[in-house]
Each structure stands twice: as C-alpha cells, then as structure tokens.
Design an enzyme around this catalytic site. Structure first.
Site, PDB file in Angstrom:
ATOM      1  N   SER A 163      65.291  30.411  53.285  1.00 12.97           N
ATOM      2  CA  SER A 163      65.357  31.876  53.276  1.00 12.97           C
ATOM      3  C   SER A 163      65.717  32.381  51.881  1.00 12.97           C
ATOM      4  O   SER A 163      64.968  32.156  50.945  1.00 12.97           O
ATOM      5  CB  SER A 163      66.349  32.315  54.350  1.00 12.97           C
ATOM      6  N   ASP A 248      59.067  33.054  62.967  1.00  9.21           N
ATOM      7  CA  ASP A 248      59.527  33.929  61.870  1.00  9.21           C
ATOM      8  C   ASP A 248      58.856  35.294  62.073  1.00  9.21           C
ATOM      9  O   ASP A 248      57.815  35.392  62.746  1.00  9.21           O
ATOM     10  CB  ASP A 248      59.130  33.335  60.506  1.00  9.21           C
ATOM     11  N   HIS A 280      63.452  31.077  62.533  1.00  6.82           N
ATOM     12  CA  HIS A 280      63.981  31.049  61.167  1.00  6.82           C
ATOM     13  C   HIS A 280      65.159  30.093  61.017  1.00  6.82           C
ATOM     14  O   HIS A 280      65.436  29.630  59.916  1.00  6.82           O
ATOM     15  CB  HIS A 280      64.424  32.480  60.844  1.00  6.82           C
TER      16      HIS A 280
END
Ligand SMILES: N[C@@H](CC(=O)c1ccccc1NC=O)C(=O)O
EC number: 3.5.1.9
Length: 306
Positions: A163, A248, A280
């Site tokens: 991320s 995601d 995620h």
C-alpha cells in the site's frame, strides 16, 4: 458533497467522484468481503503482531539496527537458517497511509522466507504527522544504502512494499543513487496494492495527518514522475511485479494497472498480477503461509539459482 469543479474536470475517474465516494475508494477495509471493515483492520494488526512475535522467537535476528540518527530510523534483520554468509536481502516496507503501522507488527513474511535462505529486513520510518513524505522517501533510501554497505556480497536486494509502503518502494526506482555513497544491488520489487498517484489522497481524510499540498503530492507521485522522465531504467533486468487483490477497490486496481502500463512504456521489466479472492489486507497476511502463491513467487524470484 461534490468536489470543487476545478478538480472534477480532467480525465482521471476520481476527479468526477464525490468526496464520499473518493473516501470509500481509498478506504481498503470497506472493500473486504470476508469480514467487516473494523474486524479486517483488527485482524491485520493481530496477525502482524503474532507473526513478528513468532519471528523474533524463532529466527536469528538483529533488532533495532540504526541506519540513521532519528529514533525511527531503525530496521530489524532476520537471518536465514543455515551457515551461508551470502543470501538475497528482502526488505518489507509496511503500509498504513504513511501514518500508521510499524516494523514491530510487520514481520508477516519472515518465517517462510528465512526458511528458504533469504534474509528479511523490516524497515522503520517516521510516520506522519512527525514524518513528511519527503522524509520517509529519504529514510527508505538511506536504509537501502545502509544494507548495501553492511552486506556488500548480497545476492540481490528485493523490495516489497504494501500500500503506502509500495509507494515508498517505488520511489526507490526513481532515486538517483549516484547521490548516495553506494548503488544498491536492486534486483526486484514487489509492489502490493500500491498508490502511485497521490493527488486523490489530498481530497480524503487521510490528508488530515499528511497535510500534502498539490505540489508535494505531485512531487511524490511515481506515476507522474515516471511519465515525465526520459531516463532509462537503472537496471532494466530488475523485475517489477505490480500486484493487487481481487477485492482491492476499483481505484486501487486502476492505479496499479496504470502504473504497470507506464513501467512497460518506460522500458521496465514489469509484470502485473491480480490475486484472486483476497482483499487489501489478506494479500499481505497470507505471506505468513508457505503455500500462498505470492510467497511461492517471492521464493522463485529471489532464488539465486533461477
Ligand atoms: N483507513 C484505511 C487503513 C488502510 O488503508 C491501511 C491500514 C493498514 C495498512 C495499510 C493500509 N492501507 C494503506 O496504506 C482503511 O480503512 O482501509
């Protein structure tokens, strides 16, 4: 509430979104399907803490090694099993929107990888509001130079960012290493559910802690920097794997696909992969499992014999 018209114009889909939709698109926990958002975040932290406790109890390690003078400029090194003094170095850079998370809850991949003759480094950096994006990029840069100096015979340095950590890893592709004391033996990057165009973040609550201006966001956006650069890849052989989870958000997937296409356009050895049935967070906490396909891909990519 609609975004100001000056933001709405332009081609990027996020510019046509309301503030609420943008906030949702950039809140990955809201796209989890196997558990509620709050439980997802809690489980992520718990698994990270458990994996770190297990790694520290079961692997030879050096904890809190200073790579700079700041209190946060420390990294943890976990050594592979076996007697060899030469191994690939795999550095994990945690996410948390540059404002949460730490090296002390991010050792997800340590036990599987150190069991396969790979040394794993979990790097710490100053998160916001104490740290600015410019400082975090500088800290990760210096941590990699430090590793190259400490382990000059390494069999490759591989960066894996999650991320916001994938953003920091990506900025290393654009670093002018001639300004550092050493040029690292960067052989591969695993960019997991990354953010490459930071401008949308300005219009979300994540910016309350970051205080990013448009100029700072653009200056730290690999998507824009790569688009503007004419220079060839530092090492065209370095493998760059751009990864997203099937769960995601559409914006996270769009960002990764766009960045992958830009990498190819600029001559990088890039590939793209969407891992099925993971969100995620699961895409990272599954790295604690030897049988997870991304763990297997990391093994094969970092294998010096390959
Ligand atoms: N507030 C975010 C948290 C988040 O995005 C996140 C949390 C931990 C590790 C990585 C994250 N994503 C970006 O860095 C969310 O609700 O999904």
């Amino acid at each position: 509430m609609e975004l100001p018209s000056c933001v709405r114009e332009g081609e990027a889909p996020w510019k046509k979104m309301s503030k609420e939709e943008l906030q949702t698109q950039y809140s990955p926990s809201k796209w989890a399907i196997h558990r509620e958002a709050e439980e997802t975040l809690k489980t992520f932290s718990q698994i990270g803490e458990q994996a770190t406790k297990k790694a520290r109890a079961s692997r030879k390690n050096l904890l809190g090694v200073a790579y700079g003078d700041h209190e946060a400029e420390k990294l943890d090194i976990y050594f592979p099993m076996g007697e060899s003094e030469v191994w690939p170095l795999f550095m994990f850079i945690h996410g948390g929107y540059w404002q949460s998370g730490s090296k002390d809850q991010s050792a997800f991949v340590v036990n599987p990888l150190t069991g396969q003759k790979v040394a794993v480094v979990i790097v710490g950096y100053d998160i916001a509001p104490k740290g600015t994006l410019d400082l975090m990029v500088d800290q990760v840069t210096r941590s990699i130079s430090f590793l190259q100096k400490q382990f000059p015979r390494n069999e490759g340095i591989y960066l894996c960012g999650h991320s916001a950590g994938a953003h920091l890893a990506t900025m290393m592709l654009l670093t002018d290493w001639t300004k550092q004391e050493v040029t690292p033996n960067l052989k591969g990057l695993f960019l997991v559910s990354g953010i490459y165009d930071l401008e949308p973040i300005i219009h979300t609550t994540m910016n309350e802690s970051l205080s990013l201006t448009l100029e700072a966001a653009q200056r730290n956006s690999p998507q824009l920097l790569l688009e503007a650069t004419q220079t060839q890849p530092g090492d065209p052989a370095a493998q760059v794997l751009v990864i997203v989870g099937q769960q995601d958000s559409p914006e996270f997937k769009r960002q990764s696909k766009n960045f992958y296409k830009m990498l190819l356009q600029k001559g990088w050895n890039a590939s793209f992969e969407e891992f099925q049935d993971v969100d995620h967070f699961e895409i990272v906490w599954n790295l604690t499992r030897e049988d997870f396909e991304l763990t297997q891909e990391v093994w094969s990519t970092t294998d010096p014999a390959q």
